[in-house]
Write an enzyme that holds these catalytic residues in place. Sequence first.
Site, short mmCIF file in Angstrom:
data_model
loop_
_atom_site.label_atom_id
_atom_site.label_comp_id
_atom_site.label_asym_id
_atom_site.label_seq_id
_atom_site.Cartn_x
_atom_site.Cartn_y
_atom_site.Cartn_z
N CYS A 189 0.66 -1.13 0.08
CA CYS A 189 0.08 0.12 -0.12
C CYS A 189 0.89 1.40 -0.06
O CYS A 189 2.09 1.11 -0.02
CB CYS A 189 -0.86 -0.03 1.26
SG CYS A 189 -2.38 0.80 1.20
N CYS A 207 -4.00 -0.77 -3.00
CA CYS A 207 -4.66 0.45 -3.42
C CYS A 207 -3.93 1.07 -4.71
O CYS A 207 -2.90 0.59 -5.07
CB CYS A 207 -4.10 1.64 -2.24
SG CYS A 207 -2.27 2.11 -2.20
N CYS A 222 4.72 1.24 -7.15
CA CYS A 222 5.65 0.33 -6.26
C CYS A 222 6.46 -0.45 -7.10
O CYS A 222 6.27 -0.95 -8.23
CB CYS A 222 4.67 -0.70 -5.76
SG CYS A 222 5.66 -1.40 -4.54
#
Length: 154
Positions: free
Chosen positions: A17, A89, A96
């Site tokens: 996240c 998310c 990421c």
Amino acid sequence: MSKSTKSQEKKKILFLCTHNSARSQMAEGLLRAIYRDRYEAYSAGVKATNVNPYAVMVMKEIGIDISSQYSKTPKEFHDVIFDIAVTVCDRAKVSCPICSTNLEIPTEYPRAREVIHKSFEDPAAVAGSEEEKLKVFRQVRDEIKEWISYVFGK
């Protein structure tokens, strides 16, 4: 390694996240509590912060203690190859660095054999009274629990 030993190994799952403060922490705690016999659960965030106290409270309500968990970044797992990385998310999905499934390329970040995206509402972004915040945290916790049961309970 023998075939029987290989089949008994737990799969490594990483929940990602933005801040590793609520959704990914709850997911880590839920997977560990429900399916610890089959999975090793981890969590990280694009930017490490602190575990949200509301996340700790609502998990404790269902008998899961995540108070000893702490916020981490993916770099802490640079030498781990995960079976599955789950972005929980939309921001983590985009930003990421774990989303590399090319296991041959050395990197300062962990890699994963498979990446799954499942976006959940950010309960930490909700304004209001403590009870209003807890209501949203409970709702998101329950949604994550249901999703984990559906995906990992097979």
